[in-house]
Design a protein around this motif. Structure first.
Motif, PDB file in Angstrom:
ATOM      1  N   ARG A   1     -15.736 -55.958-108.745  1.00  0.00           N
ATOM      2  CA  ARG A   1     -16.142 -55.843-110.577  1.00  0.00           C
ATOM      3  C   ARG A   1     -17.675 -55.081-111.243  1.00  0.00           C
ATOM      4  NH1 ARG A   1     -15.871 -61.742-109.997  1.00  0.00           N
ATOM      5  NH2 ARG A   1     -13.644 -62.652-109.700  1.00  0.00           N
TER       6      ARG A   1
ATOM      7  N   SER B   1     -15.569 -58.875-104.036  1.00  0.00           N
ATOM      8  CA  SER B   1     -14.683 -58.726-105.354  1.00  0.00           C
ATOM      9  C   SER B   1     -16.363 -59.665-106.668  1.00  0.00           C
ATOM     10  CB  SER B   1     -14.513 -60.627-105.948  1.00  0.00           C
ATOM     11  OG  SER B   1     -15.773 -61.411-105.813  1.00  0.00           O
TER      12      SER B   1
ATOM     13  N   GLU C   1     -15.673 -51.990-111.048  1.00  0.00           N
ATOM     14  CA  GLU C   1     -15.043 -51.284-112.369  1.00  0.00           C
ATOM     15  C   GLU C   1     -15.762 -50.995-113.530  1.00  0.00           C
ATOM     16  OE1 GLU C   1     -12.543 -54.932-112.499  1.00  0.00           O
ATOM     17  OE2 GLU C   1     -11.107 -54.184-110.661  1.00  0.00           O
TER      18      GLU C   1
END
Length: 148
Positions: free
Chosen positions: A8, A4, A11
């Motif tokens: 991030r 995760s 992104e």
């Protein structure tokens, strides 16, 4: 948890790259297709000429920055030739800063600084963060070809 965090980072890199690409692409598009480069030259040449800058400098600068912004902005949006595009856009920012600095030594950085900050961010982040791009897909294709 580790995945995760990496998502991030991916992104963030994607959003920053596409946003910077859009800023430059739309600026270049506007200068080439809407305002026209000839009008850009007329706008910037008068204040530069008063400082002793030859017209050739204004012409080359207007054409170079307009097409660099359009082409490299589009390349950044899709993630193609990212580093070459960012280096050319860095040159573009330096050139524009020089021209503005010659006209008015203390000038408003509100248009230049956000682009410069995003550009520096994209240049210093690890390349593993920016994997949603044509460059990364092409590197995977080359890797797959070399292994088979």
């Amino acid at each position: 948890m580790i995945l995760s965090i990496h998502i991030r980072e991916m992104e963030a890199a994607l959003i920053a790259r596409v946003f910077l690409g859009l800023l430059f692409f739309l600026q270049g598009y506007d200068k080439i297709f809407r305002v026209k480069v000839k009008n850009v030259i007329e706008t910037i040449h008068t204040p530069l000429a008063s400082k002793g800058v030859p017209e050739l400098f204004s012409k080359i600068g207007a054409y170079a920055t307009s097409y660099i912004e359009l082409i490299c902005g589009a390349a950044l949006i899709i993630g193609f030739a990212k580093y070459w595009s960012m280096y050319l856009l860095g040159f573009d920012i330096l050139f524009v800063a020089l021209a503005f600095g010659l006209v008015e030594p203390v000038w408003d950085l509100k248009h230049i600084f956000p682009r410069l900050a995003l550009l520096i961010f994209l240049l210093i982040i690890p390349s593993q963060w920016d994997v949603i791009s044509v460059d990364y897909a092409w590197s995977l294709v080359k890797f797959m070809r070399s292994t088979f």
